[in-house]
Design a protein around this motif. Sequence first.
Motif, PDB file in Angstrom:
ATOM      1  N   ILE A 186      12.759  -4.123  -4.920  1.00  0.00           N
ATOM      2  CA  ILE A 186      12.207  -4.414  -3.598  1.00  0.00           C
ATOM      3  C   ILE A 186      13.331  -4.341  -2.572  1.00  0.00           C
ATOM      4  N   ARG A 187      12.983  -3.944  -1.366  1.00  0.00           N
ATOM      5  CA  ARG A 187      13.933  -4.010  -0.250  1.00  0.00           C
ATOM      6  C   ARG A 187      13.163  -4.128   1.057  1.00  0.00           C
ATOM      7  N   PHE A 188      13.820  -4.763   2.012  1.00  0.00           N
ATOM      8  CA  PHE A 188      13.236  -5.029   3.325  1.00  0.00           C
ATOM      9  C   PHE A 188      14.216  -4.691   4.418  1.00  0.00           C
ATOM     10  N   GLY A 189      13.665  -4.447   5.602  1.00  0.00           N
ATOM     11  CA  GLY A 189      14.506  -4.349   6.776  1.00  0.00           C
ATOM     12  C   GLY A 189      15.192  -5.688   7.005  1.00  0.00           C
ATOM     13  N   LYS A 190      16.416  -5.649   7.480  1.00  0.00           N
ATOM     14  CA  LYS A 190      17.224  -6.866   7.652  1.00  0.00           C
ATOM     15  C   LYS A 190      16.531  -7.916   8.523  1.00  0.00           C
ATOM     16  N   ALA A 191      15.788  -7.500   9.527  1.00  0.00           N
ATOM     17  CA  ALA A 191      15.097  -8.433  10.418  1.00  0.00           C
ATOM     18  C   ALA A 191      14.045  -9.270   9.691  1.00  0.00           C
ATOM     19  N   ARG A 208       0.827  -1.205   0.000  1.00  0.00           N
ATOM     20  CA  ARG A 208       0.000   0.000   0.000  1.00  0.00           C
ATOM     21  C   ARG A 208       0.860   1.254   0.000  1.00  0.00           C
ATOM     22  N   MET A 209       0.225   2.372  -0.306  1.00  0.00           N
ATOM     23  CA  MET A 209       0.899   3.659  -0.206  1.00  0.00           C
ATOM     24  C   MET A 209       1.300   3.871   1.255  1.00  0.00           C
ATOM     25  N   MET A 210       2.437   4.487   1.436  1.00  0.00           N
ATOM     26  CA  MET A 210       2.872   4.797   2.794  1.00  0.00           C
ATOM     27  C   MET A 210       2.375   6.188   3.173  1.00  0.00           C
ATOM     28  N   CYS A 211       2.319   6.441   4.477  1.00  0.00           N
ATOM     29  CA  CYS A 211       1.877   7.740   4.981  1.00  0.00           C
ATOM     30  C   CYS A 211       2.760   8.143   6.161  1.00  0.00           C
ATOM     31  N   LEU A 259       3.511  -5.755   7.145  1.00  0.00           N
ATOM     32  CA  LEU A 259       3.325  -7.089   7.710  1.00  0.00           C
ATOM     33  C   LEU A 259       2.011  -7.058   8.481  1.00  0.00           C
ATOM     34  N   ASN A 260       1.021  -7.783   8.000  1.00  0.00           N
ATOM     35  CA  ASN A 260      -0.321  -7.732   8.570  1.00  0.00           C
ATOM     36  C   ASN A 260      -0.347  -8.054  10.055  1.00  0.00           C
ATOM     37  N   GLU A 261       0.451  -9.007  10.463  1.00  0.00           N
ATOM     38  CA  GLU A 261       0.467  -9.477  11.853  1.00  0.00           C
ATOM     39  C   GLU A 261       0.776  -8.348  12.851  1.00  0.00           C
ATOM     40  N   ILE A 262       1.627  -7.420  12.448  1.00  0.00           N
ATOM     41  CA  ILE A 262       2.021  -6.339  13.363  1.00  0.00           C
ATOM     42  C   ILE A 262       1.642  -4.946  12.838  1.00  0.00           C
ATOM     43  N   HIS A 263       0.996  -4.890  11.663  1.00  0.00           N
ATOM     44  CA  HIS A 263       0.555  -3.622  11.065  1.00  0.00           C
ATOM     45  C   HIS A 263       1.696  -2.607  11.002  1.00  0.00           C
ATOM     46  N   LYS A 264       2.818  -3.053  10.418  1.00  0.00           N
ATOM     47  CA  LYS A 264       4.006  -2.211  10.342  1.00  0.00           C
ATOM     48  C   LYS A 264       4.663  -2.378   8.983  1.00  0.00           C
ATOM     49  N   ILE A 265       5.157  -1.255   8.410  1.00  0.00           N
ATOM     50  CA  ILE A 265       5.871  -1.292   7.134  1.00  0.00           C
ATOM     51  C   ILE A 265       7.254  -1.896   7.374  1.00  0.00           C
ATOM     52  N   ILE A 266       7.529  -2.979   6.644  1.00  0.00           N
ATOM     53  CA  ILE A 266       8.808  -3.691   6.814  1.00  0.00           C
ATOM     54  C   ILE A 266       9.659  -3.641   5.549  1.00  0.00           C
ATOM     55  N   THR A 315       4.243  16.670  -1.981  1.00  0.00           N
ATOM     56  CA  THR A 315       3.172  15.898  -2.595  1.00  0.00           C
ATOM     57  C   THR A 315       3.766  15.136  -3.772  1.00  0.00           C
ATOM     58  N   GLU A 316       3.478  13.845  -3.818  1.00  0.00           N
ATOM     59  CA  GLU A 316       4.000  13.015  -4.908  1.00  0.00           C
ATOM     60  C   GLU A 316       3.342  13.415  -6.221  1.00  0.00           C
ATOM     61  N   LYS A 317       4.147  13.547  -7.267  1.00  0.00           N
ATOM     62  CA  LYS A 317       3.623  13.890  -8.582  1.00  0.00           C
ATOM     63  C   LYS A 317       2.873  12.693  -9.163  1.00  0.00           C
ATOM     64  N   PRO A 318       1.757  12.945  -9.848  1.00  0.00           N
ATOM     65  CA  PRO A 318       1.034  11.840 -10.482  1.00  0.00           C
ATOM     66  C   PRO A 318       1.943  11.066 -11.437  1.00  0.00           C
ATOM     67  N   SER A 319       1.849   9.758 -11.387  1.00  0.00           N
ATOM     68  CA  SER A 319       2.732   8.908 -12.183  1.00  0.00           C
ATOM     69  C   SER A 319       2.088   7.542 -12.371  1.00  0.00           C
ATOM     70  N   LYS A 320       2.475   6.882 -13.442  1.00  0.00           N
ATOM     71  CA  LYS A 320       2.042   5.497 -13.651  1.00  0.00           C
ATOM     72  C   LYS A 320       2.846   4.534 -12.788  1.00  0.00           C
ATOM     73  N   SER A 321       3.994   4.965 -12.288  1.00  0.00           N
ATOM     74  CA  SER A 321       4.840   4.110 -11.445  1.00  0.00           C
ATOM     75  C   SER A 321       4.176   3.855 -10.094  1.00  0.00           C
ATOM     76  N   PHE A 322       4.559   2.748  -9.477  1.00  0.00           N
ATOM     77  CA  PHE A 322       4.086   2.413  -8.127  1.00  0.00           C
ATOM     78  C   PHE A 322       5.280   2.408  -7.182  1.00  0.00           C
ATOM     79  N   HIS A 323       5.124   3.008  -6.019  1.00  0.00           N
ATOM     80  CA  HIS A 323       6.076   2.883  -4.920  1.00  0.00           C
ATOM     81  C   HIS A 323       5.223   2.609  -3.693  1.00  0.00           C
ATOM     82  N   LEU A 324       5.208   1.342  -3.288  1.00  0.00           N
ATOM     83  CA  LEU A 324       4.328   0.918  -2.205  1.00  0.00           C
ATOM     84  C   LEU A 324       5.128   0.408  -1.020  1.00  0.00           C
ATOM     85  N   GLY A 325       4.608   0.657   0.156  1.00  0.00           N
ATOM     86  CA  GLY A 325       5.170   0.063   1.357  1.00  0.00           C
ATOM     87  C   GLY A 325       4.658  -1.356   1.486  1.00  0.00           C
ATOM     88  N   ILE A 326       5.437  -2.193   2.142  1.00  0.00           N
ATOM     89  CA  ILE A 326       5.040  -3.583   2.387  1.00  0.00           C
ATOM     90  C   ILE A 326       4.776  -3.713   3.880  1.00  0.00           C
TER      91      ILE A 326
END
Length: 180
Positions: free
Chosen positions: A100-105, A21-24, A75-82, A62-73
């Motif tokens: 794609i990239r993730f926190g090392k944990a 999803r989009m990050m905030c 983790l549903n279990e903890i409701h946190k962007i990882i 404010t993010e410029k309108p674009s066809k590209s996607f940059h979404l946060g991932i």
Amino acid sequence: MALADYIEKKPIIHTERLTLRMMCADDIPALKEWMPDKAIYTYWGKGPGKTDKNPELLFEKTEKPSKSFHLGIELNEIHKIIGEIWIYLIENDRMAKIAIRFGKAYHGKGYATEAIDAMVRFCFDNTELKRIWTDVDVNNIGSCKMLEKCGFTLEGRLRRHGRDRGDTLCYSILSEEFLN
């Protein structure tokens, strides 16, 4: 639907364990936990940048309108962007690059495979994209294995292609390969 349908409003993609999803601004504390960690940039081609060290900067403009996607991932279990996932460098609405990239944990738990699979499926099912590609540092064996597990095909080696002038491997997946 088409990429143009997502210029203003980006998709929300659900999997069993993740939400893409989009990050905030509410995500800033989670981003600060992993984005500045130099360890996740080993194969990224550069170290942490200004927004990686200070994630609050991501939400100042404010993010410029674009066809590209940059979404946060998330983790549903903890409701946190990882992690984060991108679809970008879109060419003629037919081909795009994925990153794609993730926190090392969160490495080694199958989250990247799940997120890439979901993003590729979404793109092939809901847009006109027919080819998704990426390049990976030749030493990043884990990412190579993960891409192959997701159905990506090794296309070749790009010599002295990386930022540090190292070699990278080019992988891609075509819609007809993924959907069959």
